[in-house]
Design a protein around this motif. Sequence first.
Motif, PDB file in Angstrom:
ATOM      1  N   ASP A  23       0.847  -1.196   0.000  1.00 54.67           N
ATOM      2  CA  ASP A  23       0.000   0.000   0.000  1.00 54.67           C
ATOM      3  C   ASP A  23       0.888   1.255   0.000  1.00 54.67           C
ATOM      4  O   ASP A  23       2.117   1.161  -0.094  1.00 54.67           O
ATOM      5  CB  ASP A  23      -1.000  -0.032   1.167  1.00 54.67           C
ATOM      6  CG  ASP A  23      -0.337   0.145   2.516  1.00 54.67           C
ATOM      7  OD1 ASP A  23       0.853   0.539   2.571  1.00 54.67           O
ATOM      8  OD2 ASP A  23      -1.014  -0.089   3.531  1.00 54.67           O
ATOM      9  N   SER A  24       0.253   2.411   0.093  1.00 52.37           N
ATOM     10  CA  SER A  24       1.006   3.666  -0.055  1.00 52.37           C
ATOM     11  C   SER A  24       2.032   3.869   1.064  1.00 52.37           C
ATOM     12  O   SER A  24       2.996   4.595   0.895  1.00 52.37           O
ATOM     13  CB  SER A  24       0.033   4.844  -0.113  1.00 52.37           C
ATOM     14  OG  SER A  24      -0.713   4.897   1.097  1.00 52.37           O
TER      15      SER A  24
ATOM     16  N   VAL B 192      -1.942  -1.218  -8.437  1.00 51.68           N
ATOM     17  CA  VAL B 192      -2.113  -0.637  -7.114  1.00 51.68           C
ATOM     18  C   VAL B 192      -2.549   0.817  -7.289  1.00 51.68           C
ATOM     19  O   VAL B 192      -1.919   1.576  -8.028  1.00 51.68           O
ATOM     20  CB  VAL B 192      -0.800  -0.709  -6.312  1.00 51.68           C
ATOM     21  CG1 VAL B 192      -0.989  -0.114  -4.924  1.00 51.68           C
ATOM     22  CG2 VAL B 192      -0.319  -2.155  -6.221  1.00 51.68           C
ATOM     23  N   VAL B 193      -3.650   1.184  -6.633  1.00 51.25           N
ATOM     24  CA  VAL B 193      -4.148   2.558  -6.676  1.00 51.25           C
ATOM     25  C   VAL B 193      -4.284   3.014  -5.230  1.00 51.25           C
ATOM     26  O   VAL B 193      -5.173   2.571  -4.510  1.00 51.25           O
ATOM     27  CB  VAL B 193      -5.505   2.618  -7.405  1.00 51.25           C
ATOM     28  CG1 VAL B 193      -6.098   4.029  -7.321  1.00 51.25           C
ATOM     29  CG2 VAL B 193      -5.352   2.192  -8.869  1.00 51.25           C
TER      30      VAL B 193
ATOM     31  N   GLN C  68      -6.573  -2.511  -7.697  1.00 54.03           N
ATOM     32  CA  GLN C  68      -7.658  -2.275  -8.643  1.00 54.03           C
ATOM     33  C   GLN C  68      -7.642  -3.362  -9.725  1.00 54.03           C
ATOM     34  O   GLN C  68      -6.606  -3.628 -10.338  1.00 54.03           O
ATOM     35  CB  GLN C  68      -7.457  -0.905  -9.296  1.00 54.03           C
ATOM     36  CG  GLN C  68      -8.547  -0.508 -10.263  1.00 54.03           C
ATOM     37  CD  GLN C  68      -8.155   0.741 -11.039  1.00 54.03           C
ATOM     38  OE1 GLN C  68      -7.197   0.740 -11.797  1.00 54.03           O
ATOM     39  NE2 GLN C  68      -8.909   1.814 -10.828  1.00 54.03           N
ATOM     40  N   CYS C  69      -8.800  -3.956  -9.975  1.00 51.99           N
ATOM     41  CA  CYS C  69      -8.897  -4.996 -10.992  1.00 51.99           C
ATOM     42  C   CYS C  69      -8.645  -4.397 -12.384  1.00 51.99           C
ATOM     43  O   CYS C  69      -9.107  -3.298 -12.696  1.00 51.99           O
ATOM     44  CB  CYS C  69     -10.270  -5.665 -10.956  1.00 51.99           C
ATOM     45  SG  CYS C  69     -10.436  -6.974 -12.210  1.00 51.99           S
TER      46      CYS C  69
ATOM     47  N   TYR D 272      -9.847  -5.334 -15.201  1.00 52.46           N
ATOM     48  CA  TYR D 272     -10.922  -5.487 -16.190  1.00 52.46           C
ATOM     49  C   TYR D 272     -11.983  -4.393 -16.025  1.00 52.46           C
ATOM     50  O   TYR D 272     -12.221  -3.611 -16.946  1.00 52.46           O
ATOM     51  CB  TYR D 272     -11.544  -6.881 -16.055  1.00 52.46           C
ATOM     52  CG  TYR D 272     -12.284  -7.383 -17.283  1.00 52.46           C
ATOM     53  CD1 TYR D 272     -12.565  -6.547 -18.368  1.00 52.46           C
ATOM     54  CD2 TYR D 272     -12.686  -8.719 -17.379  1.00 52.46           C
ATOM     55  CE1 TYR D 272     -13.230  -7.028 -19.494  1.00 52.46           C
ATOM     56  CE2 TYR D 272     -13.352  -9.194 -18.520  1.00 52.46           C
ATOM     57  CZ  TYR D 272     -13.630  -8.344 -19.557  1.00 52.46           C
ATOM     58  OH  TYR D 272     -14.290  -8.800 -20.673  1.00 52.46           O
ATOM     59  N   HIS D 273     -12.589  -4.306 -14.842  1.00 49.51           N
ATOM     60  CA  HIS D 273     -13.662  -3.327 -14.649  1.00 49.51           C
ATOM     61  C   HIS D 273     -13.377  -2.334 -13.523  1.00 49.51           C
ATOM     62  O   HIS D 273     -14.258  -1.577 -13.138  1.00 49.51           O
ATOM     63  CB  HIS D 273     -14.989  -4.042 -14.372  1.00 49.51           C
ATOM     64  CG  HIS D 273     -15.408  -4.942 -15.489  1.00 49.51           C
ATOM     65  ND1 HIS D 273     -15.052  -6.265 -15.537  1.00 49.51           N
ATOM     66  CD2 HIS D 273     -16.125  -4.712 -16.626  1.00 49.51           C
ATOM     67  CE1 HIS D 273     -15.534  -6.823 -16.639  1.00 49.51           C
ATOM     68  NE2 HIS D 273     -16.183  -5.912 -17.318  1.00 49.51           N
ATOM     69  N   GLY D 274     -12.177  -2.369 -12.964  1.00 51.41           N
ATOM     70  CA  GLY D 274     -11.783  -1.329 -12.035  1.00 51.41           C
ATOM     71  C   GLY D 274     -12.258  -1.475 -10.604  1.00 51.41           C
ATOM     72  O   GLY D 274     -12.126  -0.530  -9.818  1.00 51.41           O
ATOM     73  N   LEU D 275     -12.791  -2.632 -10.221  1.00 50.52           N
ATOM     74  CA  LEU D 275     -13.154  -2.816  -8.815  1.00 50.52           C
ATOM     75  C   LEU D 275     -11.908  -2.659  -7.943  1.00 50.52           C
ATOM     76  O   LEU D 275     -10.825  -3.075  -8.329  1.00 50.52           O
ATOM     77  CB  LEU D 275     -13.755  -4.203  -8.561  1.00 50.52           C
ATOM     78  CG  LEU D 275     -15.217  -4.405  -8.972  1.00 50.52           C
ATOM     79  CD1 LEU D 275     -15.372  -4.433 -10.485  1.00 50.52           C
ATOM     80  CD2 LEU D 275     -15.792  -5.691  -8.369  1.00 50.52           C
ATOM     81  N   GLU D 276     -12.113  -2.041  -6.755  1.00 51.86           N
ATOM     82  CA  GLU D 276     -10.965  -1.849  -5.860  1.00 51.86           C
ATOM     83  C   GLU D 276     -11.147  -2.638  -4.572  1.00 51.86           C
ATOM     84  O   GLU D 276     -12.240  -2.712  -4.016  1.00 51.86           O
ATOM     85  CB  GLU D 276     -10.767  -0.367  -5.555  1.00 51.86           C
ATOM     86  CG  GLU D 276     -10.284   0.398  -6.776  1.00 51.86           C
ATOM     87  CD  GLU D 276      -9.825   1.815  -6.445  1.00 51.86           C
ATOM     88  OE1 GLU D 276      -9.447   2.075  -5.277  1.00 51.86           O
ATOM     89  OE2 GLU D 276      -9.844   2.655  -7.365  1.00 51.86           O
ATOM     90  N   PHE D 277     -10.024  -3.208  -4.105  1.00 50.10           N
ATOM     91  CA  PHE D 277     -10.024  -4.025  -2.903  1.00 50.10           C
ATOM     92  C   PHE D 277      -9.006  -3.465  -1.917  1.00 50.10           C
ATOM     93  O   PHE D 277      -7.895  -3.115  -2.309  1.00 50.10           O
ATOM     94  CB  PHE D 277      -9.679  -5.471  -3.252  1.00 50.10           C
ATOM     95  CG  PHE D 277     -10.664  -6.073  -4.203  1.00 50.10           C
ATOM     96  CD1 PHE D 277     -11.777  -6.767  -3.732  1.00 50.10           C
ATOM     97  CD2 PHE D 277     -10.513  -5.926  -5.577  1.00 50.10           C
ATOM     98  CE1 PHE D 277     -12.716  -7.304  -4.613  1.00 50.10           C
ATOM     99  CE2 PHE D 277     -11.444  -6.460  -6.468  1.00 50.10           C
ATOM    100  CZ  PHE D 277     -12.550  -7.145  -5.981  1.00 50.10           C
ATOM    101  N   ASP D 278      -9.422  -3.374  -0.627  1.00 52.16           N
ATOM    102  CA  ASP D 278      -8.487  -2.861   0.374  1.00 52.16           C
ATOM    103  C   ASP D 278      -7.672  -3.998   0.989  1.00 52.16           C
ATOM    104  O   ASP D 278      -7.751  -5.141   0.549  1.00 52.16           O
ATOM    105  CB  ASP D 278      -9.234  -2.031   1.431  1.00 52.16           C
ATOM    106  CG  ASP D 278     -10.124  -2.880   2.323  1.00 52.16           C
ATOM    107  OD1 ASP D 278     -10.040  -4.128   2.279  1.00 52.16           O
ATOM    108  OD2 ASP D 278     -10.927  -2.286   3.067  1.00 52.16           O
ATOM    109  N   SER D 279      -6.904  -3.659   2.004  1.00 53.96           N
ATOM    110  CA  SER D 279      -5.974  -4.642   2.569  1.00 53.96           C
ATOM    111  C   SER D 279      -6.688  -5.819   3.225  1.00 53.96           C
ATOM    112  O   SER D 279      -6.095  -6.879   3.423  1.00 53.96           O
ATOM    113  CB  SER D 279      -5.049  -3.966   3.579  1.00 53.96           C
ATOM    114  OG  SER D 279      -5.803  -3.537   4.695  1.00 53.96           O
TER     115      SER D 279
END
Lengths: 338, 338, 338
Positions: free
Chosen positions: B28-29, B52-53, B58-59, B61-68
């Motif tokens: 992460d950042s 990593v965003v 961030q996936c 394909y469709h940009g879904l984001e997942f946290d830690s």
Amino acid sequence: MAAYDRELEDGGPLGRTLLNEPVVMFKDSSGKAIALEDRCCHRHLPLSLGQVVGDNLQCGYHGLEFDSSGTCVGVPGQSMVPPGAGVVSYPFVQRHGFCWIWMGDPAQADHSLIPDWWWVEDPRWAYNTGAFLQIKCHYELITDNLLDLSHLGYVHTKTIGNSAIVDFPVRTERLNEKVRMSRWIQDRPPPPLYRAGMKNEDNVDRWQIVETEPPGHTVVYAGCGPVGAGDFGGPNEYAEGIRLRALNAPTPETENSTFYFYSHVWDFRIDDADWKKQMYDDFLMTFMEDFEILEAQHASIQRDVTRELIDLNVDAPGIAARNLVSEKIATENTIDAQ
Amino acid sequence: MAAYDRELEDGGPLGRTLLNEPVVMFKDSSGKAIALEDRCCHRHLPLSLGQVVGDNLQCGYHGLEFDSSGTCVGVPGQSMVPPGAGVVSYPFVQRHGFCWIWMGDPAQADHSLIPDWWWVEDPRWAYNTGAFLQIKCHYELITDNLLDLSHLGYVHTKTIGNSAIVDFPVRTERLNEKVRMSRWIQDRPPPPLYRAGMKNEDNVDRWQIVETEPPGHTVVYAGCGPVGAGDFGGPNEYAEGIRLRALNAPTPETENSTFYFYSHVWDFRIDDADWKKQMYDDFLMTFMEDFEILEAQHASIQRDVTRELIDLNVDAPGIAARNLVSEKIATENTIDAQ
Amino acid sequence: MAAYDRELEDGGPLGRTLLNEPVVMFKDSSGKAIALEDRCCHRHLPLSLGQVVGDNLQCGYHGLEFDSSGTCVGVPGQSMVPPGAGVVSYPFVQRHGFCWIWMGDPAQADHSLIPDWWWVEDPRWAYNTGAFLQIKCHYELITDNLLDLSHLGYVHTKTIGNSAIVDFPVRTERLNEKVRMSRWIQDRPPPPLYRAGMKNEDNVDRWQIVETEPPGHTVVYAGCGPVGAGDFGGPNEYAEGIRLRALNAPTPETENSTFYFYSHVWDFRIDDADWKKQMYDDFLMTFMEDFEILEAQHASIQRDVTRELIDLNVDAPGIAARNLVSEKIATENTIDAQ
């Protein structure tokens, strides 16, 4: 769809697995295209290793000849053809630059079900046939991809991705035998592709309409016109402006691989050879970005096919198209069972 | 062990199959390392194809984001995240130059079980991280190999093989959570590796001590000292002399393939860059000799897994280590069943 | 047949899968050839990765040694060999330029069953050993191919194909332990191969006689002589004229792959090195045409093994040979069951 027309230009034979079955295509002496089972009834050599002799296809091992109906009509070294000697024959039509075959019950073959992609033959439209692409994924993943514009900003960041349009809503309609997805974008600058076709740099209204019908014939209608020059958001494109169609037919080779056949037509700069070349290259480059995603996605799904998929709003067109295919299959199975 | 630290230096994402499960690692950042299931909950694209965003993954394909924690925290184009959208998250620690993850019940994750390989961080010791090696064999074949010194004279004839030492006995001890194998060699000329570290050419006493703990963390303690300068054959190395440790963690990719992670530390010539390079190359070359054997052995075992294996005296440490692993697995299964 | 003699000239070990079993071949200090199971009884490393030490084969992992009977006769580091330590040993004979092993019940091994291919050792005949060929097909497809002359005009159009001979009938005889197929061609111009051996350009009488015995040892007797110089169509070749034999032994590696061992002998131009080279190249080139067909045929049959094969007249010899093999197998299974 079994092949591009150009693949049969030399007369064949051209062997290919379609729907898990071996198929061989060739042309008889009159140029008529024929599709047979690609497996000699004698010792099972693929007939595609043989050669066309007159109107028949000759096996490359012992010289048996098969006519356009798949009937064995000659066995070298013996006067009688054994009863029952023959291979399956498939109804075959060449249309719109593609080879179409029917692998179900021959009595159900219906040419009128071939989509009317008339632009290919119309001189007011320019035409590009697609590249030969064999993808290790299930064919419905390609339909999903074509019906889903939300991936453009993530997969196609290097080519056609454009986050400016995600705010415009997508509308999904289930028609009788089709799923229709449309998005209209109002009063925006034309993207590079369209700027090349418009006479000025003015803002435009744009449309992206995707229609798919089972099993996976999908037309993308895209274009733009002067702001307010037509029925924005209506069922029809503007009369004024420029238009483009992407014609798509992913065909299963197996459950895990697909031939992706496609072509493009457009009604602007139709005599510009450089533009035609650029259209070919740009669309191919764009699809190669999908290619990597689709193969990785398929492999990941196959790792554990029991795992759930979570659906999003953007999946509505793809789900509708899959339902349409499932219903057709269920109907066919019911008919077969009667 | 999931990776070398250096593999995550660019922040990831790094995708890898571990224990047959797809895992993706990233930072992460703040530089904190995170391990998630490498499969988007939406359409199953491996998340390692995304980016990593900020603090999220961030996936692609469709940009879904997942946290830690693996929770989906954003879906482009819709304001609500569907209930249950998320992926598995694995406890993750970076320590001793390696990435450690826990793929069992998160509540059972216990950092204190990570072996204390403190030499890596101690400035009195030189350190080499290992090569990236993916081997087509079961991971326990590597543990067998590390606990077995009798193969040196057959597999490593071109590198470290030395028949002079086979006459000295091997002692196997089953400790509480470890298997310990030791061999002491008295009053012999130092081999080339040690001659480079001693101040003179005198004979030495040598030791080879291997300790392994489940699932396959194995430390080789090797070294030599002046003849009679310590408790020969005792539980401890000599205080005087030179020391080397090989730190090993073969991690299963699947039942049939293993990532072999390792590193080396030593307490002599610690500022000599040429020596460091030579240590890296020599140990890698030695292991490449094992590599060929291990893959051939695994393939041969897989040909007929029902065939008996005949045990020898030299197998005692390997068998003890396998028993320890089996007991741990049986205990875990008992706990799971309660 | 397990190998060409020349493959063991360096003493081995030579590892190879035969009938799905791992086999290793080597020579002892006296030059005697030995065949053992290629899997150490200890930790299953293929013994072919080890080395020959005196009269024994030494495992490349821990140095266990096996004698010609497969008995383990030495374990480094321990004085006792564990009871039962050993590997399977196969009766082995080198004859006619080939290595023959027997993988059934050793008590049933019978050297007299090795075909008498005496021409190889006879100085009146020239001799070419074959190329090393590993083919992805079932071994009986090769026997079919050798017993079938009707494919020459389709597969071998670039080499030996000759439609002039198809009008002469083929005769199939089932002898006690053999199938014999013969075709005689009367008063025709000699083909290029024979023209090179005859003293003049006159027409000749020709014969093609193929004898096969289980499991797949097949001799092709071919030749020609002056018109009317012998018993045309009789059981024996003409005394006058030139003769050629192709000696064939396709041996299964697995159900889906075969080693095709062969050699050629001929009784004309026997001291002509250029001719010998040309014979080697021409026959290899001819077989490479079959190679492509056989692999494609096998793959096609494997696509759906339940599909029927339609038989033709030309299949009579191949079917007879398959029946003979089936009967032998049935007999063996009956004996085994008693």
